[in-house]
Design a protein around this motif. Sequence first.
Motif, short mmCIF file in Angstrom:
data_model
loop_
_atom_site.label_atom_id
_atom_site.label_comp_id
_atom_site.label_asym_id
_atom_site.label_seq_id
_atom_site.Cartn_x
_atom_site.Cartn_y
_atom_site.Cartn_z
N PRO A 55 33.54 28.78 -38.02
CA PRO A 55 34.71 27.98 -37.67
C PRO A 55 35.67 28.31 -36.82
O PRO A 55 36.46 27.47 -36.21
CB PRO A 55 35.08 27.53 -39.10
N SER A 56 35.88 29.60 -36.63
CA SER A 56 37.13 30.31 -35.82
C SER A 56 36.63 31.05 -34.46
O SER A 56 37.41 31.38 -34.07
CB SER A 56 38.02 30.90 -36.74
N ASN A 57 35.23 31.03 -34.69
CA ASN A 57 35.07 32.15 -33.48
C ASN A 57 33.82 31.54 -32.99
O ASN A 57 32.57 31.57 -33.41
CB ASN A 57 34.70 33.55 -34.33
N PRO A 58 33.77 31.15 -31.60
CA PRO A 58 32.67 30.66 -30.92
C PRO A 58 31.60 31.58 -30.88
O PRO A 58 30.33 31.14 -30.73
CB PRO A 58 33.21 30.18 -29.44
N ALA A 59 31.85 32.85 -30.48
CA ALA A 59 30.77 33.84 -30.46
C ALA A 59 29.94 34.00 -31.82
O ALA A 59 28.64 34.31 -31.53
CB ALA A 59 31.50 35.49 -30.09
N ALA A 60 30.63 34.01 -32.72
CA ALA A 60 29.82 33.80 -34.01
C ALA A 60 29.01 32.72 -33.88
O ALA A 60 27.73 32.88 -34.60
CB ALA A 60 30.87 33.84 -35.19
#
Length: 286
Positions: A258-263
């Motif tokens: 939800p807060s990290n596009p890389a994740a």
Amino acid sequence: MDETRARAVLDAARLPGAVRDAELLALGENAVFGAGGLVVKVGRSAELLERAERELAVAGWLEAAGVPAVRAAEPTARLVEGHPVTVWHRLPEPVRPAEPRDLAPLLRQVHALPAAPFALPRRELLGGVERWLRLAGNAIDPADAAYLRSRRDGFASAAAALTPHLPPGPIHGDALPRNVHVGPDGPVLVDLETFSADLREHDLVVLALARDRYGVGGAAYDAFTTAYGWDVREWEGCGVLRGARETASCAWVAQHAPSNPAALTEFRRRVASLREGDAGVRWYPF
């Protein structure tokens, strides 16, 4: 939990020393801060308090048994604004990065221990899947979440039916070189929160998966198995524990989506490789 929230909890804990300007060392299940000679771990939620308390008990037990491991600076965990907080002695600067061969003798020591003088849980490798998927929410495709839940259920049943090669007992639970610190006095174990009483093979499958998915070289893996004295890939249950760990690893990454596009990108890579049955797709540590 982001860094801002973790620092607010750190301030509210009113710990001794200059923790207000502590350095953020890691941010995952815990936010880990370094301040002077201390390390402070702030857990993601109150439901992790029991695990934090058990980690402190494990540290004291390993110290008494002479197993090189991180040592607690305070004997009990604090619950601060809904987050467990534990305080540890900071290790000296590493003399070099840890390698798989550094892990093997530490695991041999742990695997030689008798039962702990307190209750250790089973290694519920898949136990966090539901919570991690819940934290991921709408950031991930519902079909991917359903797929991982189905895998979780299948591998949980298969794992329960395994016949071990090694005698069950205490294990680290997340036996990777990143959980070894090589200081001036040699390698020590860190991150003790996944200590369990279960199949010793759990600890060995971790590195077998790292060889296949995370880029650990064949020579480094061979050095590990030589130092330990056995290669878990010879065991017929290896694929089951590997599949369970892959499932858990996918769900763990999902909670950061939800807060990290890389994740999110890494989550999609991992799930796609599982759906396609491609055991050779490289995964990247997160």
